[in-house]
Design a protein around this motif. Sequence first.
Motif, PDB file in Angstrom:
ATOM      1  N   ASP A  29       0.980  -1.090   0.121  1.00  0.00           N
ATOM      2  CA  ASP A  29      -0.151  -0.792  -0.057  1.00  0.00           C
ATOM      3  C   ASP A  29       1.254   1.674  -0.388  1.00  0.00           C
ATOM      4  OD1 ASP A  29      -1.927  -1.780   0.012  1.00  0.00           O
ATOM      5  OD2 ASP A  29      -2.736  -1.629   2.036  1.00  0.00           O
ATOM      6  N   ILE A  30       0.637   1.603  -0.822  1.00  0.00           N
ATOM      7  CA  ILE A  30       1.563   3.690  -1.304  1.00  0.00           C
ATOM      8  C   ILE A  30       0.837   4.481  -0.982  1.00  0.00           C
ATOM      9  CG2 ILE A  30       3.131   2.321  -2.225  1.00  0.00           C
ATOM     10  CD1 ILE A  30       1.827   3.922  -5.390  1.00  0.00           C
ATOM     11  N   LEU A  38      -0.153  10.494 -10.113  1.00  0.00           N
ATOM     12  CA  LEU A  38      -0.512   8.710 -10.079  1.00  0.00           C
ATOM     13  C   LEU A  38      -1.612   9.201  -8.942  1.00  0.00           C
ATOM     14  CD1 LEU A  38       2.707   6.352  -8.772  1.00  0.00           C
ATOM     15  CD2 LEU A  38       0.812   6.511 -10.696  1.00  0.00           C
ATOM     16  N   TYR A  39      -1.932  10.106  -7.984  1.00  0.00           N
ATOM     17  CA  TYR A  39      -3.084   9.928  -7.232  1.00  0.00           C
ATOM     18  C   TYR A  39      -3.964  10.071  -7.134  1.00  0.00           C
ATOM     19  CZ  TYR A  39      -5.523  12.292  -3.072  1.00  0.00           C
ATOM     20  OH  TYR A  39      -6.154  12.404  -1.859  1.00  0.00           O
ATOM     21  N   GLY A  43      -6.344   6.204  -2.697  1.00  0.00           N
ATOM     22  CA  GLY A  43      -6.074   5.313  -3.028  1.00  0.00           C
ATOM     23  C   GLY A  43      -4.797   4.551  -3.731  1.00  0.00           C
ATOM     24  N   LEU A  44      -3.786   3.687  -3.549  1.00  0.00           N
ATOM     25  CA  LEU A  44      -3.313   2.512  -4.383  1.00  0.00           C
ATOM     26  C   LEU A  44      -1.975   1.172  -4.177  1.00  0.00           C
ATOM     27  CD1 LEU A  44      -1.598   5.865  -6.498  1.00  0.00           C
ATOM     28  CD2 LEU A  44      -3.545   4.234  -7.564  1.00  0.00           C
ATOM     29  N   TYR A  45      -1.923   0.563  -4.175  1.00  0.00           N
ATOM     30  CA  TYR A  45      -1.798  -0.328  -4.607  1.00  0.00           C
ATOM     31  C   TYR A  45      -0.151  -0.701  -4.993  1.00  0.00           C
ATOM     32  CZ  TYR A  45      -3.746  -4.863  -5.941  1.00  0.00           C
ATOM     33  OH  TYR A  45      -4.901  -5.347  -6.419  1.00  0.00           O
ATOM     34  N   VAL A  46       0.821  -1.639  -4.849  1.00  0.00           N
ATOM     35  CA  VAL A  46       2.171  -1.820  -5.805  1.00  0.00           C
ATOM     36  C   VAL A  46       1.876  -3.907  -5.722  1.00  0.00           C
ATOM     37  CG1 VAL A  46       3.767  -1.894  -6.474  1.00  0.00           C
ATOM     38  CG2 VAL A  46       2.917   0.418  -5.721  1.00  0.00           C
ATOM     39  N   TYR A  65      -2.277  -0.510  -8.883  1.00  0.00           N
ATOM     40  CA  TYR A  65      -3.507  -0.622  -8.905  1.00  0.00           C
ATOM     41  C   TYR A  65      -4.410   0.361  -8.532  1.00  0.00           C
ATOM     42  CZ  TYR A  65      -2.872  -5.586 -10.871  1.00  0.00           C
ATOM     43  OH  TYR A  65      -2.377  -6.275 -11.735  1.00  0.00           O
ATOM     44  N   GLU A  66      -5.244   0.448  -8.047  1.00  0.00           N
ATOM     45  CA  GLU A  66      -5.897   1.811  -7.507  1.00  0.00           C
ATOM     46  C   GLU A  66      -6.918   0.722  -5.956  1.00  0.00           C
ATOM     47  OE1 GLU A  66      -8.632   4.636  -8.891  1.00  0.00           O
ATOM     48  OE2 GLU A  66     -10.464   2.927  -8.468  1.00  0.00           O
ATOM     49  N   LYS A  67      -6.203   1.113  -5.398  1.00  0.00           N
ATOM     50  CA  LYS A  67      -7.068   0.781  -4.174  1.00  0.00           C
ATOM     51  C   LYS A  67      -8.776   0.261  -3.999  1.00  0.00           C
ATOM     52  CE  LYS A  67      -5.254   1.358   0.072  1.00  0.00           C
ATOM     53  NZ  LYS A  67      -4.369   2.492   1.005  1.00  0.00           N
ATOM     54  N   THR A  68      -9.791   1.037  -4.045  1.00  0.00           N
ATOM     55  CA  THR A  68     -10.442   0.598  -3.884  1.00  0.00           C
ATOM     56  C   THR A  68     -11.248  -0.131  -4.736  1.00  0.00           C
ATOM     57  OG1 THR A  68     -10.722   2.958  -2.942  1.00  0.00           O
ATOM     58  CG2 THR A  68     -12.841   1.621  -3.355  1.00  0.00           C
TER      59      THR A  68
END
Length: 98
Positions: A29-30, A38-39, A43-46, A65-68
């Motif tokens: 999670d970033i 990228l914002y 939220g985002l994760y790699v 990837y977009e987290k949600t």
Amino acid sequence: MLTITEYEAEKIKDPFRILQGTRYEFKLDIEVPDDDELYTENGLYVRVIYKVDEDQSAIVKYEIYEKTTGQYLDFELEDDEVELLENFCRDHLDEVDE
């Protein structure tokens, strides 16, 4: 610059020994600054595939990837951000469950 806030990691099983070396999957999670391209509010994760083979280790690939929504985002990270991910994975290998 991105910040890693949480992570999950696991060893990728290879019962037929098709892959050379050992592979690990990290889900990081970033957070990125809100002025970064990228914002996203969601939220985002790699997802990082990290390879260890004898004395060498490196990122095989990463995907953002977009987290949600889980939607794949087709972006490339800056070299220093990839280096941050690589260092993080290497530093946390001993915490991965076999």
